[in-house]
Design an enzyme around this catalytic site. Structure first.
Site, PDB file in Angstrom:
ATOM      1  N   SER A   9       0.841  -1.200   0.000  1.00  0.00           N
ATOM      2  CA  SER A   9       0.000   0.000   0.000  1.00  0.00           C
ATOM      3  C   SER A   9       0.874   1.247   0.000  1.00  0.00           C
ATOM      4  CB  SER A   9      -0.898   0.016   1.237  1.00  0.00           C
ATOM      5  OG  SER A   9      -1.519   1.286   1.339  1.00  0.00           O
ATOM      6  N   MET A  38      -8.859   8.598  -0.215  1.00  0.00           N
ATOM      7  CA  MET A  38      -9.751   8.966   0.904  1.00  0.00           C
ATOM      8  C   MET A  38     -10.236  10.398   0.728  1.00  0.00           C
ATOM      9  SD  MET A  38      -7.354   7.614   3.989  1.00  0.00           S
ATOM     10  CE  MET A  38      -6.628   5.978   3.984  1.00  0.00           C
ATOM     11  N   MET A 138     -11.895  -5.281   5.163  1.00  0.00           N
ATOM     12  CA  MET A 138     -11.087  -4.367   5.974  1.00  0.00           C
ATOM     13  C   MET A 138     -10.787  -5.045   7.307  1.00  0.00           C
ATOM     14  SD  MET A 138     -10.341  -1.580   4.332  1.00  0.00           S
ATOM     15  CE  MET A 138      -9.370  -1.032   5.741  1.00  0.00           C
ATOM     16  N   GLY A 143      -9.105   4.407   6.884  1.00  0.00           N
ATOM     17  CA  GLY A 143      -8.755   5.808   7.103  1.00  0.00           C
ATOM     18  C   GLY A 143      -7.284   6.020   7.404  1.00  0.00           C
ATOM     19  N   PHE A 144      -6.648   5.038   8.005  1.00  0.00           N
ATOM     20  CA  PHE A 144      -5.259   5.226   8.423  1.00  0.00           C
ATOM     21  C   PHE A 144      -4.454   3.943   8.270  1.00  0.00           C
ATOM     22  CE2 PHE A 144      -8.077   7.995  10.768  1.00  0.00           C
ATOM     23  CZ  PHE A 144      -7.499   9.248  10.585  1.00  0.00           C
ATOM     24  N   GLY A 145      -3.169   4.116   7.978  1.00  0.00           N
ATOM     25  CA  GLY A 145      -2.258   2.977   7.997  1.00  0.00           C
ATOM     26  C   GLY A 145      -1.767   2.760   9.423  1.00  0.00           C
ATOM     27  N   GLY A 177      -5.189  -4.125   6.020  1.00  0.00           N
ATOM     28  CA  GLY A 177      -5.032  -3.484   7.322  1.00  0.00           C
ATOM     29  C   GLY A 177      -4.342  -4.364   8.343  1.00  0.00           C
ATOM     30  N   SER A 199       2.429  -0.344   6.190  1.00  0.00           N
ATOM     31  CA  SER A 199       3.507  -0.068   7.144  1.00  0.00           C
ATOM     32  C   SER A 199       4.510  -1.208   7.222  1.00  0.00           C
ATOM     33  CB  SER A 199       2.938   0.126   8.544  1.00  0.00           C
ATOM     34  OG  SER A 199       1.831   0.961   8.491  1.00  0.00           O
TER      35      SER A 199
HETATM   36  C1  DX5 Z   1      -6.485   1.879   5.447  1.00  0.00           C
HETATM   37  C2  DX5 Z   1      -6.055   1.510   4.068  1.00  0.00           C
HETATM   38  C3  DX5 Z   1      -4.950   0.522   4.000  1.00  0.00           C
HETATM   39  C4  DX5 Z   1      -3.669   0.946   4.660  1.00  0.00           C
HETATM   40  C5  DX5 Z   1      -3.060  -0.303   5.244  1.00  0.00           C
HETATM   41  O1  DX5 Z   1      -7.658   2.614   5.364  1.00  0.00           O
HETATM   42  O2  DX5 Z   1      -7.133   0.971   3.333  1.00  0.00           O
HETATM   43  O3  DX5 Z   1      -4.701   0.108   2.645  1.00  0.00           O
HETATM   44  O4  DX5 Z   1      -2.743   1.550   3.791  1.00  0.00           O
HETATM   45  O5  DX5 Z   1      -1.973   0.055   5.991  1.00  0.00           O
HETATM   46  P1  DX5 Z   1      -1.278  -0.926   7.032  1.00  0.00           P
HETATM   47  O6  DX5 Z   1      -0.790  -2.124   6.250  1.00  0.00           O
HETATM   48  O7  DX5 Z   1      -0.199  -0.094   7.598  1.00  0.00           O
HETATM   49  O8  DX5 Z   1      -2.330  -1.329   8.048  1.00  0.00           O
END
Ligand code: DX5
Ligand code: ZN
Length: 220
Positions: A9, A38, A138, A143-145, A177, A199
């Site tokens: 990602s 997003m 999901m 929303g966040f990594g 995720g 990440s």
């Molecule tokens: C979160 C995103 C993911 C995110 C995953 O909303 O859809 O694609 O980049 O990140 P990691 O692998 O760090 O959880």
């Protein structure tokens, strides 16, 4: 058994060195580029939009897997096709007319994906699974990594796998995720086909090696 795929990602990439990070993925064992869009409305964060995607598409040589975390995604289906998207995934929770949306994505020559938030049951896809190329489960709240993996995901994969086989569908199962070397094997053993990792790949010291390691782990 067909090979299991890994999709780094780019949300976790170094945006100041985006071309470098894209080349790293190009020359790695990764299969797809996972690209998170997003809008700050569907999710409480804004990532990047069309101009950045256009720049990514210029350098990326692998499948562009676009994950839309936006309201009313129908407005932009054509635009994403023109920008080179190969897989276009919309959120179930953002679509009032999901069947129509999926037809519109396919009419533009893309694979059609549907993402489910952690609280959304697999059962909502019962009547539409044969129209879906990829279901993205999901495994964190979108929303966040960098968030931690939700354990109930395994349970959802099992249910989805059963639904796919009951209906004779050809749908791929993608997990997004909190994916790492700690859960990758169990995810594919439960039935996942594509693992997104942000990440875990980009924060590691040897990114290419990390990708190869996960790829080996899930295919052996
Ligand atoms: C979160 C995103 C993911 C995110 C995953 O909303 O859809 O694609 O980049 O990140 P990691 O692998 O760090 O959880
Ligand atoms: Zn994503």
């Amino acid at each position: 058994m067909s090979s299991k795929l890994i999709a780094p990602s780019l949300l976790a990439a170094d945006f100041g060195n985006l071309q470098r990070d894209i080349e790293m993925v190009n020359t790695s064992d990764a299969d797809w580029f996972h690209i998170d869009i997003m809008d700050g409305v569907f999710v409480p964060n804004i990532s990047y939009g069309m101009p950045v995607l256009e720049a990514i598409a210029k350098h990326a040589t692998k499948t562009l897997d676009i994950h839309l975390m936006i309201v009313d995604p129908d407005r932009y289906i054509k635009t994403f096709a023109q920008l080179g998207a190969n897989v276009l995934t919309v959120h179930y929770e953002a679509c009032n007319h999901l069947h129509r949306t999926l037809q519109a994505i396919k009419a533009e020559g893309m694979k059609a994906g549907v993402a489910l938030n952690p609280h959304t049951s697999i059962s909502v896809l019962e009547e539409i699974i044969t129209d879906i190329d990829v279901v993205l489960i999901m495994s964190v709240n979108p929303g966040f990594g960098g968030q931690s993996f939700i354990e109930n995901t395994y349970n959802k994969i099992t249910k989805l796998k059963q639904l796919i086989s009951d209906k004779g569908a050809n749908t791929l199962i993608e997990i997004d995720g909190g994916v790492s070397d700690k859960n990758a094997k169990q995810l594919v053993d439960s039935g996942a086909d594509v693992l997104v990792a942000g990440s875990f790949v980009f924060k590691s010291n040897n990114q290419k090696q990390t990708i190869s390691n996960i790829k080996d782990l899930i295919n052996n």
